[in-house]
Design an enzyme around this catalytic site. Sequence first.
Site, mmCIF file in Angstrom:
data_model
loop_
_atom_site.group_PDB
_atom_site.id
_atom_site.type_symbol
_atom_site.label_atom_id
_atom_site.label_comp_id
_atom_site.label_asym_id
_atom_site.label_seq_id
_atom_site.Cartn_x
_atom_site.Cartn_y
_atom_site.Cartn_z
ATOM 1 N N HIS C 154 1.609 6.718 -2.299
ATOM 2 C CA HIS C 154 2.776 5.885 -2.006
ATOM 3 C C HIS C 154 2.526 4.898 -0.882
ATOM 4 O O HIS C 154 3.463 4.389 -0.267
ATOM 5 C CB HIS C 154 4.000 6.763 -1.697
ATOM 6 C CG HIS C 154 4.275 7.757 -2.777
ATOM 7 N ND1 HIS C 154 3.810 9.045 -2.709
ATOM 8 C CD2 HIS C 154 4.898 7.654 -3.963
ATOM 9 C CE1 HIS C 154 4.150 9.702 -3.796
ATOM 10 N NE2 HIS C 154 4.814 8.878 -4.582
ATOM 11 N N GLY C 155 1.256 4.674 -0.551
ATOM 12 C CA GLY C 155 0.908 3.572 0.338
ATOM 13 C C GLY C 155 1.093 3.807 1.821
ATOM 14 O O GLY C 155 1.207 2.847 2.580
#
Lengths: 425, 253, 189
Positions: C154-155
């Site tokens: 999710h970065g």
Amino acid sequence: MAGLHKSEFENPVIRWVDSRLPIFTMMQKEYGVFPTPRNFNYLWNFGALAMVNLVIMIATGIFLAMNYTPHATMAFDSVERIMRDVNFGWLLRYVHANGGSMFFIVVYIHLARGLYYGSYKMPRELLWILGVVILLLMMATAFMGYVLPWGQMSYWGATVITNLFSAFPLVGDYIVTWLWGGFSVDNATLNRFFSLHYLLPFVLVGVVFLHIAALHITGSNNPLGIEVKGPQDTLPFHPYYTIKDSVGICVYLIVFALLVFFAPNYLGHADNYIPANPLVTPAHIVPEWYFLPFYAILRSVPDKLGGVLLMFGSIGVLALVPWLDTSPVRSARYRPVYRILFWVLVLACAVLLVCGGKPPEGIWVVLSRVATAYYFLHFLVILPVLGKFERPLPLPESISRAVLADGGGGGPLPGGAAAKPMEKA
Amino acid sequence: MGFLRIAAAAALLALATPVAATAAEGELTFPPQNWSFSGPFGTFDRAAAQRGFQVYSEVCAACHSVKHAYYRDLGGIGLTHKEIEAIAAAVMVPSIDDDGQPAERPARPSDHFRAPYPNETAARATFNGAYPPDLSVIIKARAGGADQLYNLLAGYAEPPADMKLGDGMYYNKYFAGHQIAMPAPLSDGRVTYADGTRASVEQMARDVTTFLAYIAEPEMEVRKRLGVKVVLFLIFMTGVTYAAKRKVWADVH
Amino acid sequence: MAESAAAPHPAPHSGGAEVTKRDFLKLVAGAGAAVGVGAIVWPMIDSMNPAADVLALSSTTVDLSPIVAGQAITVVWRGKPVFVRHRTPTEIEEARAADKLRLPDPATDASRVKPGHDQWLIVVGICTHLGCVPLGNRSTEVRGEYGGWFCPCHGSEYDTSGRVRRGPAPANLPVPPYAFEGDTKIKIG
């Protein structure tokens, strides 16, 4: 109001649920106010005890399965890990292992009580047959569970019992290979036994439900073996029998705890702490004690197929008892001859139990043959004939009168129907 | 209640049966010994178990594994964590090095006791086809339990004059058939006890049996202590429920 | 049975004292049953907690000598990846410079390493968002804008002190309990 059940509960939440799904009404009807003969003795505890035992077995079994590895090379080690490393693992395993024995003790007494008081007779034939189905399921489950620790007795017990099926002509060997999933008891066998050992108890729960449903249609038998004639003969199940069952459960748990904590391996066999070895059979292999009578019947016949058929027949014949017993009187209390022969049957079973644990030689073969002969004679000949010739003692007029007269079941009655204690709804 | 009385007698008979069955298994009987760990309140004699660990390490461990036991289990017979670390560190156990090759490293308390051979085939090759059994649960794996092991270890003797021993076999009074492949493992003074106890054969047999009884059932003391509490609680509950039952049924009686 | 349910009167001769005693007994029996059931349920629940062999394995020793500056290795501790990173002076510098910034989970670089061993950063390699293993432990992997680690799920981005700097992760990569056993050896756990 269309479609809603008319609930009598005051609590709004309970009432809301009960109107849509009347489980509370059902519980109240079947376990609250359920009219139960007032003269039960403590032998009528054993149904409830079996229920408690089943719950204990399923609960401990689920948690054991979380730590058990059903693989031929790891099963024994995983059981040792449960004993040594898993928190309370030793307790779970000892409760489960001894729970098997307790289950059979309880169910055998429950069964003997049914035989003694004629609980299988019209209209309770189907209730009785469901009980025999439960016994068969228990046996299959116990047998497969005993294989799982993968000790020497597990392995050779599995080998011997599955080989029973090889007795059948033509298809026998194919059946055995199919049961094993190979050419000997091996990993495939262990895996399927684990799967079935996990499945069958839930099938058992289903049949137990039917057993209880049937019981609640016909109502319970009682020590006098005469039908309930009216409300003066009964008490609401709660609190009278909930509290009486609780006393029984406590005593049962004491026996259970003494086994688990102080003699956990007493009923087991030392050889099962030796890892399975397909190349060496233990000198003296025996099943768990609860199978010994059947094992003795098997070995009492010198013919392979004959022994197998007789062994399965010894359980099958139980299912026919409602029709084999021709006496119109239920309770052995009023059947002077049957009462004696019942204890002869118990003695025969005890002799078979002892013989099953002895080497099949000398006096033990003779004794098991005599006991086997009596077992079948009792059911197939004595029960049908005795019913025609025995002169039963006079039956009491009603349960309440009998209770009033001799106090056998519960002491004198305070004052007929009016004094019937009521349960708060 | 005739039924209840006779049923109780039958239950007792059923409970007594396994004893009868095991007694019939062999003609061997093992003179019972007085063990610290028997009985409902028994505990392991720590000093004896520690001496027994010494006997195991110096004598038995050459051929017999206790593969289910960990070094950390020694805490249960009174050794400190430091002592256990030192004991473990002196043993090299198999491992795999950074290149993926088989190697050895010093053991840690969390390791299983090292087995004297890598597998059963290797053991049989070493011991002329015989397999020295793993001793982890040997006390539970013999119907005679601790008494059987003790008497076996102390049961070596000269064979009777009329007995012909097999090749590589030894006479033992307490082994089925009286011929055993294991040579007498203990002799007076075989080990030197740090606490000054005289290392007679009987003493060493008793000590190593105590140690192996602990290794077979490391949970025993906890189990029995918990059992006493559980049974007392259940007796109390039986009394309470019985009194409650009498009160409830007072209406009917 | 319907009649009996509808008539909730106690039996006629149940006096007041009787009822009290009976209620007391019921109370004791009920409380005892509750205690008993609890005592039966607890061993089952506790059996799902880490077993003795799992707890005994809770420490891992790591030899630091083969790890050159700028490199990191992954070791396993309690079944989880632990990043052991040998930081370059530049990376240490960057990490310290970020102490003054407003961070999502404020912590100084000094609080995340052992005194005198500034070049060694040891963190549990599990993203605090939803448990993925971030990239960046190998120098060929993407390390994100802050030069630490980058979680591909999710970065989330972590800096050279293992602190979260951007993305949905709520907290910094946790520092496991460890101690130096000599200059080139640590014991985790």
